[in-house]
Structures are given as structure tokens and as C-alpha cells.
Design a protein around this motif. Structure first.
Motif, PDB file in Angstrom:
ATOM      1  N   VAL A  44      -0.884 -33.799  66.824  1.00 29.24           N
ATOM      2  CA  VAL A  44      -2.133 -34.560  66.920  1.00 29.24           C
ATOM      3  C   VAL A  44      -2.147 -35.344  68.222  1.00 29.24           C
ATOM      4  CG1 VAL A  44      -3.555 -36.363  65.845  1.00 29.24           C
ATOM      5  CG2 VAL A  44      -2.255 -34.773  64.404  1.00 29.24           C
ATOM      6  N   THR A  45      -3.308 -35.382  68.864  1.00 25.87           N
ATOM      7  CA  THR A  45      -3.459 -36.255  70.039  1.00 25.87           C
ATOM      8  C   THR A  45      -4.729 -37.084  69.886  1.00 25.87           C
ATOM      9  OG1 THR A  45      -4.701 -34.593  71.307  1.00 25.87           O
ATOM     10  CG2 THR A  45      -2.298 -34.654  71.600  1.00 25.87           C
ATOM     11  N   ILE A  46      -4.689 -38.296  70.456  1.00 25.01           N
ATOM     12  CA  ILE A  46      -5.860 -39.163  70.523  1.00 25.01           C
ATOM     13  C   ILE A  46      -6.117 -39.433  71.993  1.00 25.01           C
ATOM     14  CG2 ILE A  46      -6.874 -41.367  69.866  1.00 25.01           C
ATOM     15  CD1 ILE A  46      -4.851 -41.485  67.551  1.00 25.01           C
ATOM     16  N   ASN A  47      -7.239 -38.941  72.495  1.00 23.79           N
ATOM     17  CA  ASN A  47      -7.558 -39.066  73.919  1.00 23.79           C
ATOM     18  C   ASN A  47      -6.426 -38.519  74.785  1.00 23.79           C
ATOM     19  OD1 ASN A  47      -9.960 -40.374  73.134  1.00 23.79           O
ATOM     20  ND2 ASN A  47      -8.931 -42.368  73.131  1.00 23.79           N
ATOM     21  N   GLY A  48      -5.814 -37.426  74.322  1.00 23.42           N
ATOM     22  CA  GLY A  48      -4.779 -36.749  75.090  1.00 23.42           C
ATOM     23  C   GLY A  48      -3.383 -37.290  74.911  1.00 23.42           C
ATOM     24  N   VAL A  49      -3.215 -38.338  74.094  1.00 16.41           N
ATOM     25  CA  VAL A  49      -1.912 -38.971  73.897  1.00 16.41           C
ATOM     26  C   VAL A  49      -1.424 -38.726  72.470  1.00 16.41           C
ATOM     27  CG1 VAL A  49      -0.638 -41.148  73.908  1.00 16.41           C
ATOM     28  CG2 VAL A  49      -2.456 -40.751  75.597  1.00 16.41           C
ATOM     29  N   VAL A  50      -0.152 -38.362  72.316  1.00 20.44           N
ATOM     30  CA  VAL A  50       0.431 -38.183  70.988  1.00 20.44           C
ATOM     31  C   VAL A  50       0.610 -39.557  70.344  1.00 20.44           C
ATOM     32  CG1 VAL A  50       2.438 -37.368  69.685  1.00 20.44           C
ATOM     33  CG2 VAL A  50       1.600 -36.052  71.656  1.00 20.44           C
TER      34      VAL A  50
END
Length: 256
Positions: A44-50
């Protein structure tokens, strides 16, 4: 394009923070337990960050699973009534099951069924992209009535009707009292407010009857009015009535 999506989403009302596992559950992607596993596997990533376990997201955040955007924040929820044919499986796991409901309908956006209707059965099932209403409907108890027409393999007796109405042992419990009306020699109508696995078939089996045909003809205020294999959108009036029926139902979350 992703940046445009994010900017558009940021205009959509107040910011509201939600734990990432809860978010994935509420949009109907998976259960919270399954979401935790995805996060632990760095999928999962949020705005490209794990993210770390427990990370919260706000309006406008772009959430991806395995590199794919899992929702578009500005989409209006979809609500569908479908007359499921015999042989179609009510699962969203298109890799595991052939003849599944998602591949059959081929709706262009992600939707999932509200509850289940087993493979040998036919009739009404609702589908949506709104995970919140799924939870509320399944929690609605007496306001979540489901009506079925059932044909069995031998003549129906008064004793059979009495026991079906008052409850029989199924899956380590006694089924709730329910409305059961005989229609003819081998057919009856039953209205349930609980959803045990293969409940009607198990109830009949316990009383030494076999279900020959099982058709769901109503869910809450929605009547089956479609040919087999066809679907339609729920009307605004139908959705208003559903929301009234589930108004006292608190949120729950998907579990495995």
C-alpha cells in the motif's frame, strides 16, 4: 493526471482523517484485517509513500495497492439491483471463481455485492460501490428483510410450516422466528431478517426436505422486477427509503 485527481479531491469538503485500514474497508476494497496484511507487505502507498500501521489519510490523499489507484475521491456511489441467474457466484475475487458476479455484470467501475446469494439460487441481489451502506444494511436486522419463494421436493405440511416459523437448529444456533406462508403443494414464501450461510437450505434439510428451487424476490423495499441476468440502477426514491430503514444502524466493518 494523478496530481489533477489529488487537486480535485482537495476541493471536496472538509478534511477528514481516517486510518488507512479502515479506509480500505469502507470503500469495499477488503476487510481491515486484510488491509493490515497488505500494509505489512508494503503493498500500500499513500501519495507514493509506504505507510506505517495506523497511518491516517485525509481528503485528497491518493491511495494505491500494488501500484493501482484504489478509488477516485470524486466518484458518486453506484447502487444496482440485479437478477442473479443460477450458477453465478457472488464474489469479487475474479481470479478464484469463474462465473462470478463481477465478470458477469461487467460494470465499468468497482462494485461489490451486498450480502450473498448462493450459486444454486437465483433472484435479487444489490451491488454498490459504497462500502458504508453495505455495512449499515447488513447490520440493520429487522429492517433488512429478505423474501424468498422456495420449492421443495415433497408436499408441505402444517408441522413443517410451524417449525420453519418458530426456528430450527442451524450452524450451532436456532434460527429467528420468521414469516412463512404456503403458496401451493410444494412451494412456500419465507421472509428472513438474518443471513446465516445457506440458511433456508439448511432449515429444510433439518426437517428432511430438499430445496428444488430458491428465488429471492425482495430485499427491504426493493422488489425483483427484472428479467433473469439483467440489472438496473436503484431510483432516488428507493435509496431514500433504504436510508430511512437503516437510519438506526451503526457502522460496522468488513471481516474475513
Amino acid at each position: 493526471m494523478e496530481e489533477q485527481l489529488k487537486l480535485f479531491a482537495e476541493k471536496m469538503g472538509e478534511e477528514k482523517s481516517t486510518r488507512i485500514n479502515k479506509y480500505l474497508s469502507e470503500i469495499g476494497y477488503c476487510s481491515r484485517r486484510a488491509a493490515d496484511n497488505l500494509i505489512l507487505q508494503n503493498r500500500v502507498t499513500i501519495n507514493g509513500v509506504v505507510p506505517e500501521m495506523g497511518t491516517k489519510i485525509v481528503t485528497g490523499d491518493l491511495v494505491k495497492v500494488d501500484g493501482k489507484l484504489v478509488s477516485v475521491p470524486d466518484e458518486k456511489p453506484v447502487y444496482i439491483a440485479f437478477n442473479k441467474p443460477v450458477g453465478i457466484v457472488c464474489t469479487t475475487d475474479t481470479k478464484v471463481e469463474k462465473n462470478n458476479i463481477i465478470d458477469y455484470i461487467k460494470y465499468p467501475k468497482r462494485i461489490f455485492p451486498i450480502g450473498r446469494l448462493d450459486k444454486p439460487s437465483e433472484g435479487l441481489i444489490l451491488l454498490t460501490s459504497d462500502g458504508d451502506i453495505v455495512n449499515k444494511i447488513l447490520r440493520a436486522r429487522n429492517n433488512h428483510e429478505k423474501e424468498y419463494i422456495v420449492a421443495v421436493n415433497k408436499p408441505i405440511t402444517g408441522e413443517f410450516l410451524k417449525k420453519m416459523r418458530n426456528g430450527v437448529p442451524v450452524l450451532d444456533t436456532i434460527t429467528r422466528k420468521c414469516q412463512v406462508d404456503q403458496l401451493d403443494r410444494n412451494r412456500f414464501k419465507i421472509v428472513l431478517t438474518q443471513g446465516l450461510n445457506r440458511q433456508i437450505r439448511r432449515m429444510c434439510d433439518y426437517l428432511d426436505y430438499k430445496v428444488v428451487k430458491l428465488k429471492r424476490v425482495r430485499i427491504m423495499n426493493i422488489d425483483l422486477d427484472l428479467p433473469v441476468g439483467k440489472w438496473r440502477y436503484l431510483s432516488e426514491m428507493e435509496m431514500q427509503e433504504i436510508n430511512k430503514l437503516i437510519a438506526s444502524s451503526s457502522k460496522t466493518h468488513f471481516e474475513d
